[in-house]
Design an enzyme around this catalytic site. Structure first.
Site, PDB file in Angstrom:
ATOM      1  N   LYS A  11       6.923   2.995   1.728  1.00 12.60           N
ATOM      2  CA  LYS A  11       6.521   4.337   1.310  1.00 12.60           C
ATOM      3  C   LYS A  11       7.234   5.432   2.126  1.00 12.60           C
ATOM      4  CE  LYS A  11       1.959   2.929  -0.451  1.00 12.60           C
ATOM      5  NZ  LYS A  11       0.506   3.203  -0.419  1.00 12.60           N
ATOM      6  N   TYR A  51       0.897   5.143 -10.507  1.00 16.13           N
ATOM      7  CA  TYR A  51      -0.467   5.053  -9.992  1.00 16.13           C
ATOM      8  C   TYR A  51      -1.514   5.475 -11.029  1.00 16.13           C
ATOM      9  CZ  TYR A  51       0.730   3.883  -5.152  1.00 16.13           C
ATOM     10  OH  TYR A  51       1.146   3.241  -4.011  1.00 16.13           O
ATOM     11  N   ASN A 114       0.252   4.917   4.324  1.00 15.75           N
ATOM     12  CA  ASN A 114       0.029   3.599   4.914  1.00 15.75           C
ATOM     13  C   ASN A 114       1.211   2.652   4.752  1.00 15.75           C
ATOM     14  OD1 ASN A 114      -0.268   3.112   2.219  1.00 15.75           O
ATOM     15  ND2 ASN A 114      -2.383   2.384   2.314  1.00 15.75           N
ATOM     16  N   HIS A 117       3.281  -0.576  -0.139  1.00 15.69           N
ATOM     17  CA  HIS A 117       2.498  -0.950  -1.324  1.00 15.69           C
ATOM     18  C   HIS A 117       2.796  -2.411  -1.637  1.00 15.69           C
ATOM     19  CE1 HIS A 117       1.002  -1.038  -5.480  1.00 15.69           C
ATOM     20  NE2 HIS A 117       2.095  -1.733  -5.741  1.00 15.69           N
TER      21      HIS A 117
HETATM   22  P1  GDP Z   1      -3.716  -0.763  -1.801  1.00  8.34           P
HETATM   23  O1  GDP Z   1      -3.687  -1.770  -2.915  1.00  8.34           O
HETATM   24  O2  GDP Z   1      -4.133  -1.356  -0.475  1.00  8.34           O
HETATM   25  O3  GDP Z   1      -2.435   0.032  -1.677  1.00  8.34           O
HETATM   26  O4  GDP Z   1      -4.898   0.285  -2.129  1.00  8.34           O
HETATM   27  P2  GDP Z   1      -5.358   0.997  -3.503  1.00  8.34           P
HETATM   28  O5  GDP Z   1      -4.697   0.379  -4.704  1.00  8.34           O
HETATM   29  O6  GDP Z   1      -6.849   1.069  -3.466  1.00  8.34           O
HETATM   30  O7  GDP Z   1      -4.831   2.507  -3.331  1.00  8.34           O
HETATM   31  C1  GDP Z   1      -3.500   2.852  -3.607  1.00  8.34           C
HETATM   32  C2  GDP Z   1      -3.011   3.791  -2.524  1.00  8.34           C
HETATM   33  O8  GDP Z   1      -3.762   5.023  -2.613  1.00  8.34           O
HETATM   34  C3  GDP Z   1      -3.235   3.327  -1.084  1.00  8.34           C
HETATM   35  O9  GDP Z   1      -2.264   2.430  -0.616  1.00  8.34           O
HETATM   36  C4  GDP Z   1      -3.211   4.644  -0.330  1.00  8.34           C
HETATM   37  O10 GDP Z   1      -1.866   5.138  -0.178  1.00  8.34           O
HETATM   38  C5  GDP Z   1      -3.958   5.548  -1.292  1.00  8.34           C
HETATM   39  N1  GDP Z   1      -5.410   5.553  -1.018  1.00  8.34           N
HETATM   40  C6  GDP Z   1      -6.317   4.563  -1.270  1.00  8.34           C
HETATM   41  N2  GDP Z   1      -7.558   4.908  -0.902  1.00  8.34           N
HETATM   42  C7  GDP Z   1      -7.452   6.179  -0.407  1.00  8.34           C
HETATM   43  C8  GDP Z   1      -8.408   7.096   0.141  1.00  8.34           C
HETATM   44  O11 GDP Z   1      -9.601   6.816   0.236  1.00  8.34           O
HETATM   45  N3  GDP Z   1      -7.906   8.307   0.545  1.00  8.34           N
HETATM   46  C9  GDP Z   1      -6.590   8.652   0.445  1.00  8.34           C
HETATM   47  N4  GDP Z   1      -6.185   9.857   0.864  1.00  8.34           N
HETATM   48  N5  GDP Z   1      -5.667   7.798  -0.070  1.00  8.34           N
HETATM   49  C10 GDP Z   1      -6.078   6.570  -0.474  1.00  8.34           C
END
Ligand code: GDP
Length: 140
Positions: A11, A51, A114, A117
């Site tokens: 990222k 997304y 973070n 992905h």
């Molecule tokens: P992943 O599969 O671990 O990447 O997590 P998700 O699919 O739930 O979320 C996609 C991406 O959205 C994450 O990797 C983060 O960059 C972002 N994200 C997820 N949860 C949060 C949150 O609670 N707050 C914020 N600001 N970003 C989030």
């Protein structure tokens, strides 16, 4: 065990801090093979489309802005149980909860920025790989 492919993205927070090599070393060190890779800059529409599953979440706008804020490295990883293996090496979404030694524990700035992905299922992996790569870009 099944040989799988999964989509990985390094990222913008990580490309900005010049961490591509260290993240690739962690991926390769875990037994995953990088079989395709390119550095691209997503525009907002492309980040929105990637997304779209999160479009109703409160963090969606911020996530789209972040993902289009700088270059990303998109990659196809291959290996035994690649989807689960990559999720293991990445660590939990929130770096505060990520197991020590994982990519997110080592490098992530916060729950949004973070660093990586990774597809969360074989079905999503196929769709996400097709989002970024054509078949001839993945030599196998
Ligand atoms: P992943 O599969 O671990 O990447 O997590 P998700 O699919 O739930 O979320 C996609 C991406 O959205 C994450 O990797 C983060 O960059 C972002 N994200 C997820 N949860 C949060 C949150 O609670 N707050 C914020 N600001 N970003 C989030």
């Amino acid at each position: 065990m099944a040989i799988e492919r999964t989509l990985s993205i390094i990222k913008p927070d990580a490309t900005r801090r010049n961490l591509t090599g260290q993240i690739n070393a962690a991926l390769e060190g875990s037994g995953l093979r990088i079989v395709a890779q390119k550095r691209v800059r997503l525009n907002a529409a492309q980040a929105e489309a990637f997304y779209v599953v999160h479009k109703d979440r409160p963090f969606y706008r911020g996530l789209v802005e972040f993902m289009s804020s700088g270059p990303v490295v998109v990659q196809v990883l291959e290996g035994e149980n690649a989807v689960a293996r990559n999720r293991e090496v990445m660590g939990a979404t929130d770096p505060k909860k990520a197991a020590s030694g994982t990519i997110r524990a080592r490098f992530a700035e916060d729950i949004e920025a973070n660093s990586v992905h990774g597809s969360d299922s074989a079905e999503n992996a196929a769709a996400e790989i097709a989002f970024f790569f054509s078949a001839f870009e993945i030599p196998g």
